[in-house]
Design a protein around this motif. Structure first.
Motif, mmCIF file in Angstrom:
data_model
loop_
_atom_site.group_PDB
_atom_site.id
_atom_site.type_symbol
_atom_site.label_atom_id
_atom_site.label_comp_id
_atom_site.label_asym_id
_atom_site.label_seq_id
_atom_site.Cartn_x
_atom_site.Cartn_y
_atom_site.Cartn_z
ATOM 1 N N LEU A 1 0.931 -1.119 -0.016
ATOM 2 C CA LEU A 1 0.022 0.158 0.089
ATOM 3 C C LEU A 1 0.880 1.289 -0.075
ATOM 4 N N ILE A 2 1.980 1.086 0.678
ATOM 5 C CA ILE A 2 2.933 2.277 0.764
ATOM 6 C C ILE A 2 3.594 2.607 -0.511
ATOM 7 N N GLU B 1 2.384 1.929 -3.311
ATOM 8 C CA GLU B 1 1.166 2.368 -3.989
ATOM 9 C C GLU B 1 0.905 3.859 -3.861
ATOM 10 N N HIS B 2 1.352 4.359 -2.830
ATOM 11 C CA HIS B 2 0.896 5.686 -2.141
ATOM 12 C C HIS B 2 -0.535 5.629 -1.792
ATOM 13 N N GLU B 3 -0.881 4.681 -1.146
ATOM 14 C CA GLU B 3 -2.272 4.779 -0.619
ATOM 15 C C GLU B 3 -2.327 5.019 0.759
ATOM 16 N N SER B 4 -3.456 5.538 1.043
ATOM 17 C CA SER B 4 -3.889 5.600 2.501
ATOM 18 C C SER B 4 -4.519 4.511 3.017
ATOM 19 N N PHE B 5 -4.210 4.228 4.359
ATOM 20 C CA PHE B 5 -4.932 3.160 4.839
ATOM 21 C C PHE B 5 -4.993 3.137 6.496
ATOM 22 N N GLU B 6 -5.779 2.347 7.117
ATOM 23 C CA GLU B 6 -6.071 2.514 8.428
ATOM 24 C C GLU B 6 -5.991 0.946 8.973
ATOM 25 N N ILE B 7 -5.025 0.967 10.085
ATOM 26 C CA ILE B 7 -4.970 -0.427 10.611
ATOM 27 C C ILE B 7 -5.909 -0.445 11.988
ATOM 28 N N CYS B 8 -6.912 -1.359 11.983
ATOM 29 C CA CYS B 8 -7.885 -1.551 13.112
ATOM 30 C C CYS B 8 -7.471 -2.569 13.943
ATOM 31 N N TYR C 1 4.066 11.256 4.048
ATOM 32 C CA TYR C 1 3.011 10.298 4.961
ATOM 33 C C TYR C 1 2.922 10.788 6.128
ATOM 34 N N GLU C 2 1.448 10.855 6.465
ATOM 35 C CA GLU C 2 1.175 11.027 8.122
ATOM 36 C C GLU C 2 0.848 9.699 8.793
ATOM 37 N N ILE C 3 1.439 9.343 9.995
ATOM 38 C CA ILE C 3 0.821 8.258 10.701
ATOM 39 C C ILE C 3 0.290 8.748 12.078
ATOM 40 N N ALA C 4 -1.061 8.519 12.091
ATOM 41 C CA ALA C 4 -1.814 8.998 13.028
ATOM 42 C C ALA C 4 -2.194 8.095 14.274
ATOM 43 N N ARG C 5 -1.571 7.899 15.386
ATOM 44 C CA ARG C 5 -1.862 7.023 16.264
ATOM 45 C C ARG C 5 -3.137 7.360 16.846
#
Length: 107
Positions: free
Chosen positions: A15-16, A18-25, A90-94
């Protein structure tokens, strides 16, 4: 795209790339820092920059009351990444309150 915590190691690198945004649940709070650090390494291997921060910083402050070292570390990490990464790819938001990590493509 939402992905399960158990699957992120297999899915995130592609995903990274391919420059995609995603959410890990479904991420345990205890694992948030390790996982965000792993994601940072994946992003930087692709010669991209990222910024890591904590959503809803009030939750971080409350956690800091329970464990001051953890609260101080959280705030120090946020400040350092804001200074170092002026224009992140990228931004990684916890998101501690919702047990998830959002990875957002910014460019």
């Amino acid at each position: 795209m939402k992905i399960n915590y158990a699957d992120y190691k297999d899915v995130a690198p592609q995903l990274i790339a391919e420059h995609e945004s995603f959410e890990i649940c479904g991420v345990d709070i205890e694992d948030m820092f390790d996982i965000s650090g792993e994601l940072e390494k994946i992003i930087e291997k692709q010669y991209l920059k990222c910024r890591i921060y904590t959503k809803n910083r009030v939750v971080t402050g409350l956690a800091g009351l329970l464990n001051p070292a953890w609260g101080i570390l959280s705030l120090a990490t946020i400040a350092a990444h804001n200074i170092v990464t002026l224009s992140p790819d990228y931004e990684i938001a916890r998101d501690l309150a919702n047990n998830r990590i959002e990875v957002v493509w910014k460019n």
